[in-house]
Design a protein around this motif. Structure first.
Motif, PDB file in Angstrom:
ATOM      1  N   CYS A  72     -17.180  -1.949   9.656  1.00 19.63           N
ATOM      2  CA  CYS A  72     -16.753  -0.936   8.704  1.00 19.63           C
ATOM      3  C   CYS A  72     -16.826  -1.530   7.301  1.00 19.63           C
ATOM      4  O   CYS A  72     -17.208  -2.689   7.123  1.00 19.63           O
ATOM      5  CB  CYS A  72     -15.360  -0.403   9.019  1.00 19.63           C
ATOM      6  SG  CYS A  72     -14.010  -1.548   8.645  1.00 19.63           S
ATOM      7  N   ARG A  73     -16.471  -0.742   6.308  1.00 21.01           N
ATOM      8  CA  ARG A  73     -16.539  -1.195   4.921  1.00 21.01           C
ATOM      9  C   ARG A  73     -15.180  -0.992   4.271  1.00 21.01           C
ATOM     10  O   ARG A  73     -14.598   0.087   4.373  1.00 21.01           O
ATOM     11  CB  ARG A  73     -17.578  -0.386   4.125  1.00 21.01           C
ATOM     12  CG  ARG A  73     -19.032  -0.692   4.495  1.00 21.01           C
ATOM     13  CD  ARG A  73     -19.473   0.093   5.696  1.00 21.01           C
ATOM     14  NE  ARG A  73     -20.917  -0.038   5.931  1.00 21.01           N
ATOM     15  CZ  ARG A  73     -21.452  -0.008   7.139  1.00 21.01           C
ATOM     16  NH1 ARG A  73     -20.703   0.108   8.215  1.00 21.01           N
ATOM     17  NH2 ARG A  73     -22.752  -0.098   7.281  1.00 21.01           N
ATOM     18  N   TYR A  74     -14.673  -2.030   3.626  1.00 19.98           N
ATOM     19  CA  TYR A  74     -13.482  -1.886   2.798  1.00 19.98           C
ATOM     20  C   TYR A  74     -13.930  -1.614   1.359  1.00 19.98           C
ATOM     21  O   TYR A  74     -14.892  -2.211   0.873  1.00 19.98           O
ATOM     22  CB  TYR A  74     -12.658  -3.177   2.771  1.00 19.98           C
ATOM     23  CG  TYR A  74     -11.842  -3.490   3.991  1.00 19.98           C
ATOM     24  CD1 TYR A  74     -11.849  -2.694   5.124  1.00 19.98           C
ATOM     25  CD2 TYR A  74     -11.035  -4.640   4.004  1.00 19.98           C
ATOM     26  CE1 TYR A  74     -11.092  -3.030   6.239  1.00 19.98           C
ATOM     27  CE2 TYR A  74     -10.271  -4.974   5.111  1.00 19.98           C
ATOM     28  CZ  TYR A  74     -10.308  -4.171   6.226  1.00 19.98           C
ATOM     29  OH  TYR A  74      -9.550  -4.512   7.319  1.00 19.98           O
ATOM     30  N   THR A  75     -13.206  -0.725   0.669  1.00 21.14           N
ATOM     31  CA  THR A  75     -13.384  -0.537  -0.771  1.00 21.14           C
ATOM     32  C   THR A  75     -12.129  -1.073  -1.434  1.00 21.14           C
ATOM     33  O   THR A  75     -11.049  -0.506  -1.290  1.00 21.14           O
ATOM     34  CB  THR A  75     -13.597   0.949  -1.111  1.00 21.14           C
ATOM     35  OG1 THR A  75     -14.726   1.428  -0.382  1.00 21.14           O
ATOM     36  CG2 THR A  75     -13.856   1.120  -2.598  1.00 21.14           C
ATOM     37  N   ASN A  76     -12.256  -2.181  -2.162  1.00 21.53           N
ATOM     38  CA  ASN A  76     -11.107  -2.976  -2.589  1.00 21.53           C
ATOM     39  C   ASN A  76     -10.883  -2.904  -4.095  1.00 21.53           C
ATOM     40  O   ASN A  76     -11.816  -3.036  -4.887  1.00 21.53           O
ATOM     41  CB  ASN A  76     -11.337  -4.450  -2.208  1.00 21.53           C
ATOM     42  CG  ASN A  76     -11.720  -4.602  -0.748  1.00 21.53           C
ATOM     43  OD1 ASN A  76     -10.887  -4.515   0.140  1.00 21.53           O
ATOM     44  ND2 ASN A  76     -13.011  -4.829  -0.493  1.00 21.53           N
ATOM     45  N   THR A  77      -9.619  -2.721  -4.481  1.00 23.12           N
ATOM     46  CA  THR A  77      -9.240  -2.841  -5.882  1.00 23.12           C
ATOM     47  C   THR A  77      -8.931  -4.301  -6.188  1.00 23.12           C
ATOM     48  O   THR A  77      -8.715  -5.109  -5.274  1.00 23.12           O
ATOM     49  CB  THR A  77      -7.994  -1.996  -6.190  1.00 23.12           C
ATOM     50  OG1 THR A  77      -6.904  -2.461  -5.380  1.00 23.12           O
ATOM     51  CG2 THR A  77      -8.232  -0.523  -5.919  1.00 23.12           C
ATOM     52  N   PRO A  78      -8.864  -4.687  -7.469  1.00 22.27           N
ATOM     53  CA  PRO A  78      -8.569  -6.086  -7.799  1.00 22.27           C
ATOM     54  C   PRO A  78      -7.225  -6.581  -7.284  1.00 22.27           C
ATOM     55  O   PRO A  78      -7.084  -7.762  -6.950  1.00 22.27           O
ATOM     56  CB  PRO A  78      -8.605  -6.097  -9.339  1.00 22.27           C
ATOM     57  CG  PRO A  78      -9.504  -4.978  -9.704  1.00 22.27           C
ATOM     58  CD  PRO A  78      -9.241  -3.917  -8.670  1.00 22.27           C
ATOM     59  N   ASP A  79      -6.215  -5.679  -7.210  1.00 22.16           N
ATOM     60  CA  ASP A  79      -4.893  -6.107  -6.749  1.00 22.16           C
ATOM     61  C   ASP A  79      -4.584  -5.704  -5.317  1.00 22.16           C
ATOM     62  O   ASP A  79      -3.487  -5.949  -4.811  1.00 22.16           O
ATOM     63  CB  ASP A  79      -3.799  -5.590  -7.694  1.00 22.16           C
ATOM     64  CG  ASP A  79      -3.746  -4.065  -7.777  1.00 22.16           C
ATOM     65  OD1 ASP A  79      -4.460  -3.388  -7.007  1.00 22.16           O
ATOM     66  OD2 ASP A  79      -2.978  -3.548  -8.619  1.00 22.16           O
ATOM     67  N   GLY A  80      -5.530  -5.067  -4.618  1.00 21.09           N
ATOM     68  CA  GLY A  80      -5.333  -4.697  -3.220  1.00 21.09           C
ATOM     69  C   GLY A  80      -4.488  -3.461  -3.006  1.00 21.09           C
ATOM     70  O   GLY A  80      -4.186  -3.111  -1.863  1.00 21.09           O
ATOM     71  N   HIS A  81      -4.122  -2.750  -4.078  1.00 21.58           N
ATOM     72  CA  HIS A  81      -3.327  -1.526  -3.963  1.00 21.58           C
ATOM     73  C   HIS A  81      -4.194  -0.309  -4.264  1.00 21.58           C
ATOM     74  O   HIS A  81      -5.190  -0.390  -4.995  1.00 21.58           O
ATOM     75  CB  HIS A  81      -2.126  -1.566  -4.902  1.00 21.58           C
ATOM     76  CG  HIS A  81      -1.192  -2.708  -4.631  1.00 21.58           C
ATOM     77  ND1 HIS A  81      -0.599  -2.902  -3.408  1.00 21.58           N
ATOM     78  CD2 HIS A  81      -0.771  -3.724  -5.422  1.00 21.58           C
ATOM     79  CE1 HIS A  81       0.161  -3.996  -3.453  1.00 21.58           C
ATOM     80  NE2 HIS A  81       0.070  -4.510  -4.663  1.00 21.58           N
ATOM     81  N   PHE A  82      -3.800   0.838  -3.721  1.00 22.71           N
ATOM     82  CA  PHE A  82      -4.580   2.058  -3.873  1.00 22.71           C
ATOM     83  C   PHE A  82      -4.615   2.511  -5.343  1.00 22.71           C
ATOM     84  O   PHE A  82      -3.785   2.105  -6.161  1.00 22.71           O
ATOM     85  CB  PHE A  82      -3.973   3.204  -3.051  1.00 22.71           C
ATOM     86  CG  PHE A  82      -3.553   2.850  -1.657  1.00 22.71           C
ATOM     87  CD1 PHE A  82      -4.118   1.792  -0.951  1.00 22.71           C
ATOM     88  CD2 PHE A  82      -2.573   3.606  -1.010  1.00 22.71           C
ATOM     89  CE1 PHE A  82      -3.718   1.486   0.343  1.00 22.71           C
ATOM     90  CE2 PHE A  82      -2.158   3.308   0.281  1.00 22.71           C
ATOM     91  CZ  PHE A  82      -2.725   2.251   0.953  1.00 22.71           C
ATOM     92  N   VAL A  83      -5.559   3.405  -5.639  1.00 20.93           N
ATOM     93  CA  VAL A  83      -5.585   4.117  -6.908  1.00 20.93           C
ATOM     94  C   VAL A  83      -5.466   5.607  -6.611  1.00 20.93           C
ATOM     95  O   VAL A  83      -6.335   6.185  -5.940  1.00 20.93           O
ATOM     96  CB  VAL A  83      -6.884   3.857  -7.700  1.00 20.93           C
ATOM     97  CG1 VAL A  83      -6.908   4.718  -8.961  1.00 20.93           C
ATOM     98  CG2 VAL A  83      -6.999   2.391  -8.072  1.00 20.93           C
ATOM     99  N   ILE A  84      -4.365   6.215  -7.082  1.00 21.38           N
ATOM    100  CA  ILE A  84      -4.137   7.651  -6.922  1.00 21.38           C
ATOM    101  C   ILE A  84      -3.625   8.168  -8.258  1.00 21.38           C
ATOM    102  O   ILE A  84      -2.558   7.756  -8.718  1.00 21.38           O
ATOM    103  CB  ILE A  84      -3.116   7.960  -5.810  1.00 21.38           C
ATOM    104  CG1 ILE A  84      -3.546   7.321  -4.475  1.00 21.38           C
ATOM    105  CG2 ILE A  84      -2.944   9.464  -5.645  1.00 21.38           C
ATOM    106  CD1 ILE A  84      -2.525   7.436  -3.373  1.00 21.38           C
TER     107      ILE A  84
END
Length: 377
Positions: free
Chosen positions: A311-323
């Motif tokens: 599978c593929r992870y889509t990662n932010t720099p801090d590992g937290h979601f963006v909403i």
């Protein structure tokens, strides 16, 4: 040009939940996705995902998780499907690492029940697992795994039963603000709405505001091995497990027929430029890392590889979601960067984002997941 109350672009594991919750509110809603539910190009590909409550990543996730547990139960009742398996989770790591302190912080802040287990207790209760001298172990009973693919497909089916329109194979191209309307251009047509959710996974940066974080796509592989003897079987009360080791964080699920014990490295995998470019063959180096982990910490395992999935992870720099909402277009919402730990939140994010889109704000706080944290850096 047809007009909808809401449009959801990207109906993956969480986008399809937003579609479902919007449809339950009896609004006219359209879902768009180039791929069918269960496809392999996103983060939800695969049959199972772990769910746990004393969240090591950040205590602010816990109120969302409490609601998610309730909603998963409600969704099971509505669909008639079994989606949540409660096995408990055994989490192991150094006392000064990130896993153990993170669990204890969330448990203390939200009065959650977790149990610390010493080496003697671990041998007695979970004889297939090793606790090395400098490691600590915590067991949380209210945890387990979700049947993710089944849930994803059911969300889209029930959304359509509630009169949501779902167009598979229709590609989102762009959006523009035209007066009070947001016009969405696809590969087939133009449609209008006043509220648009972009839940496009790794494809989202092209349409995001300038201070949107840089997202990294990584290739993540799960492996299945035979659970030798009773030590790793659900029938013997084997738990979901997660280890923080010097080589990275590894996790796994107890033996399930017909494939066995699922094991994977949760730490970020191989970076890729595009989600459709990742090879689905076994990477010998990845499997070698997992085998080394098993030999050291689950020594009673049979190391015969039965199956693998990528599978593929889509990662932010801090590992937290963006909403968040678009800072220049209040009717446009973003959901991105779930960083490999988002699916367990699918029902609560679906509920809260749909409330935000329809009523102007969610009932539970999503502030810690906003874009502002990146604009302030």
């Amino acid at each position: 040009m047809e007009t909808f109350d809401c449009i959801v672009c990207g109906c993956g594991g969480v986008g399809s939940s937003v579609l479902y919750h919007l449809a339950r509110q009896k609004v006219k809603v359209l879902g768009l996705d180039p791929f069918p539910p269960g496809h392999r190009f996103g983060s939800t590909h695969g049959h199972t995902r772990v769910i746990r409550l004393a969240y090591m990543e950040h205590p602010d996730y816990v109120p969302l998780l409490k609601r998610a547990y309730d909603l998963w139960h409600e969704f099971e009742e509505e669909s008639g499907a079994s989606l949540y398996e409660e096995t408990g989770v055994l989490q192991v790591g150094p006392a000064d690492g990130s896993v153990i302190p993170g669990i204890l912080k969330s448990a203390e802040e939200h009065d959650l029940e977790v149990e610390q287990i010493d080496a003697e207790g671990l041998v007695e209760r979970f004889p297939g697992f090793v606790l090395e001298p400098k490691m600590k172990a915590i067991f949380e009973r209210r945890a387990g795994f979700l049947h993710a693919k089944r849930a994803w497909q059911l969300q889209t089916q029930l959304a359509q039963q509630e009169k949501a329109q779902l167009s598979i194979g229709e590609h989102f191209k762009t959006w523009t603000q035209e007066g009070k309307n947001i016009v969405v251009e696809t590969s087939q047509r133009k449609v209008a709405t006043s509220r648009l959710l972009l839940s496009l996974g790794p494809w989202i940066p092209r349409w995001a505001p300038s201070h949107f974080p840089r997202l990294t796509i990584t290739r993540q592989t799960s492996f299945w091995y035979c659970g030798h003897g009773p030590y790793y079987h659900m029938e013997a009360e084997a738990p979901v497990f997660l280890y923080e080791t010097p080589e990275g964080v590894f996790y796994g699920l107890p033996h399930q027929e017909p494939w066995g014990v699922k094991v994977a490295r949760h730490s970020l995998g191989t970076p890729i430029q595009h989600p459709q470019e990742a090879e689905n063959s076994v990477d010998p180096e990845e499997e070698s890392q997992v085998r080394s982990f098993l030999k050291r910490y689950l020594p009673k395992m049979d190391h015969t590889l039965r199956r693998h999935e990528v599978c593929r992870y889509t990662n932010t720099p801090d590992g937290h979601f963006v909403i968040d909402q678009h800072p220049e277009a209040a009717g446009v919402f973003f959901l991105a960067g779930l960083s490999g730990h988002g699916f367990k939140f699918a029902p609560v994010l679906g509920e809260q984002i749909s409330l935000w889109m329809l009523e102007g704000r969610p009932k539970l706080s999503l502030d810690f997941l906003s874009l502002r944290r990146f604009s302030q850096v």
